[in-house]
Design an enzyme around this catalytic site. Structure first.
Site, PDB file in Angstrom:
ATOM      1  N   LYS A 132       0.732  -0.772   0.148  1.00 30.36           N
ATOM      2  CA  LYS A 132      -0.225   0.095   0.248  1.00 30.36           C
ATOM      3  C   LYS A 132       0.679   1.227  -0.202  1.00 30.36           C
ATOM      4  CE  LYS A 132      -4.295  -1.663   1.941  1.00 30.36           C
ATOM      5  NZ  LYS A 132      -5.567  -1.426   2.166  1.00 30.36           N
TER       6      LYS A 132
ATOM      7  N   LYS B 185      -3.624 -11.747  -7.131  1.00 31.82           N
ATOM      8  CA  LYS B 185      -5.486 -11.724  -6.230  1.00 31.82           C
ATOM      9  C   LYS B 185      -5.789 -10.734  -6.509  1.00 31.82           C
ATOM     10  CE  LYS B 185      -5.249  -9.271  -2.046  1.00 31.82           C
ATOM     11  NZ  LYS B 185      -6.252  -8.532  -1.413  1.00 31.82           N
TER      12      LYS B 185
ATOM     13  N   LYS C 212      -9.563  -4.787  -6.389  1.00 33.42           N
ATOM     14  CA  LYS C 212     -10.742  -3.754  -6.657  1.00 33.42           C
ATOM     15  C   LYS C 212      -9.547  -2.583  -7.351  1.00 33.42           C
ATOM     16  CE  LYS C 212     -12.532  -2.218  -3.878  1.00 33.42           C
ATOM     17  NZ  LYS C 212     -13.426  -3.117  -2.555  1.00 33.42           N
TER      18      LYS C 212
END
Ligand code: ADP
Length: 324
Positions: A112, A193, A196
């Site tokens: 992130k 994976k 979104k």
């Protein structure tokens, strides 16, 4: 010791099939076996850039997803994280016993912070500490999540252990509870994976229309390597099997063994299975969406129950750490 289930999801937009097969579907099944607590983790969601004006709507949308999937307020406590202030209080206390080095190892933080270079904030870094507080505030010991969250649950276990050995043994040591599909892969890039953040064609949203689902599955990457067990092909098989349709794959599996499997047939079957599984979900969701005040009441009631448990734990914690 009795088992207590806790898990949460962030209100960051439409849920996808990975969230459903890795976590939500199992939550619904667990409700009949254990006391369960399920949470919309809005304080986690503010660690990445977002529109404050949209937050309320996103929370309501996720609550609709939970209820439409089958979470039942008569069986489980369903609430919004920020409505229980004891959670952030406990997170602060846990911050003081969490080694910096442990947080630095977290894969999600690395991913992130690479994704949001302009906003690598302290909250993103201490995200797993807040998650540990979520779980331990309710003394939960089983946490149904996808594989990507296992590292965080292990850290929550370390934090519980550290608290217990430093102050007093009051917390259980939580464990992750994985489904048979702990990691659903992206349709367009099966090496990653399903998520979104990769973009529209990589995931199937639970609210996608029939036409969209067919189009996304049709363009899914199957076999680029020429191998018979290519990750994209296996991902489609796994999706069908995880939707409780093992029986349907028998014939396709035997064609695969013989080398006669047509990927167009596999894709048609996958799309059909997804569509028929999501249809009742989508119908229920539309019904619930017509009565949003009811959804609001469920969340208020859930928060009130959650606060009662939280107040007891935090009083115990404050007592043990010498802050009364
Ligand atoms: P995301 O991981 O999409 O940002 P959350 O952090 O709110 O969303 O995760 C919700 C749940 O869905 C977590 O338990 C997570 O492990 C699970 N999950 C997310 N993506 C997948 C996936 N591709 N396969 C299986 N489970 C997943």
């Amino acid at each position: 010791m009795k088992n207590i289930i806790f898990s949460g999801m962030q209100p960051t937009g439409a849920l996808h099939l990975g969230n459903y097969l890795g976590a939500l579907k199992q939550w619904v099944e667990l409700q009949d076996k254990y006391p369960c607590i399920f949470c919309v983790v809005d304080y986690h969601a503010i660690t990445i850039p977002y529109q404050p004006k949209e937050m309320e709507k996103r929370i309501a949308e996720l609550a609709l997803d939970f209820l439409a999937a089958g979470l039942d307020p008569d069986k489980s406590i369903i609430f919004v994280q920020s409505q229980v202030p004891q959670c952030t209080e406990l997170a602060w206390i846990f911050n003081t016993i969490t080694p910096l080095g442990e947080l630095e190892r977290m894969t999600q933080f690395k991913e992130k912070s690479a994704q949001h270079k302009q906003n690598v904030n302290a909250g993103l870094f201490t995200y797993p500490v807040l998650q540990a507080a979520d779980i331990l505030l309710y003394k939960a010991n089983l946490v149904p999540v996808g594989e990507d969250q296992v590292q965080h649950i292990e850290l929550a276990r370390d934090i519980a252990r550290k608290f217990n050995s430093t102050f007093a043994k009051i917390f259980p040591e939580p464990k992750p509870l994985l489904t048979k599909t702990p990691r659903v892969m992206s349709l367009a890039d099966p090496s990653k994976k399903m998520s979104k953040s990769l973009g529209e064609k990589h995931y199937i949203a639970l609210t996608d229309s029939e036409a969209t689902i067919r189009a996304k599955v049709k363009s899914a990457v199957t076999d680029t390597s020429g191998g018979s067990k290519a990750p994209g092909v296996e991902n489609l098989f796994t999706i069908i099997e995880s939707l409780d349709q093992d029986g349907i794959t028998g014939e396709l599996r035997s064609q695969q063994k013989k080398g006669t499997l047509k990927y167009s047939d596999l894709k048609d079957t996958t799309a059909n299975v997804i569509i028929s599984h999501l249809r009742p979900f989508q119908t229920r969701r539309a019904e619930l969406a017509a009565d949003r005040s009811k959804v609001g009441e469920i969340l208020i009631e859930g928060a009130s129950k959650a606060r009662q448990i939280a107040a007891k734990t935090i009083a115990e914690v404050r007592d043990k750490i010498g802050v009364r």
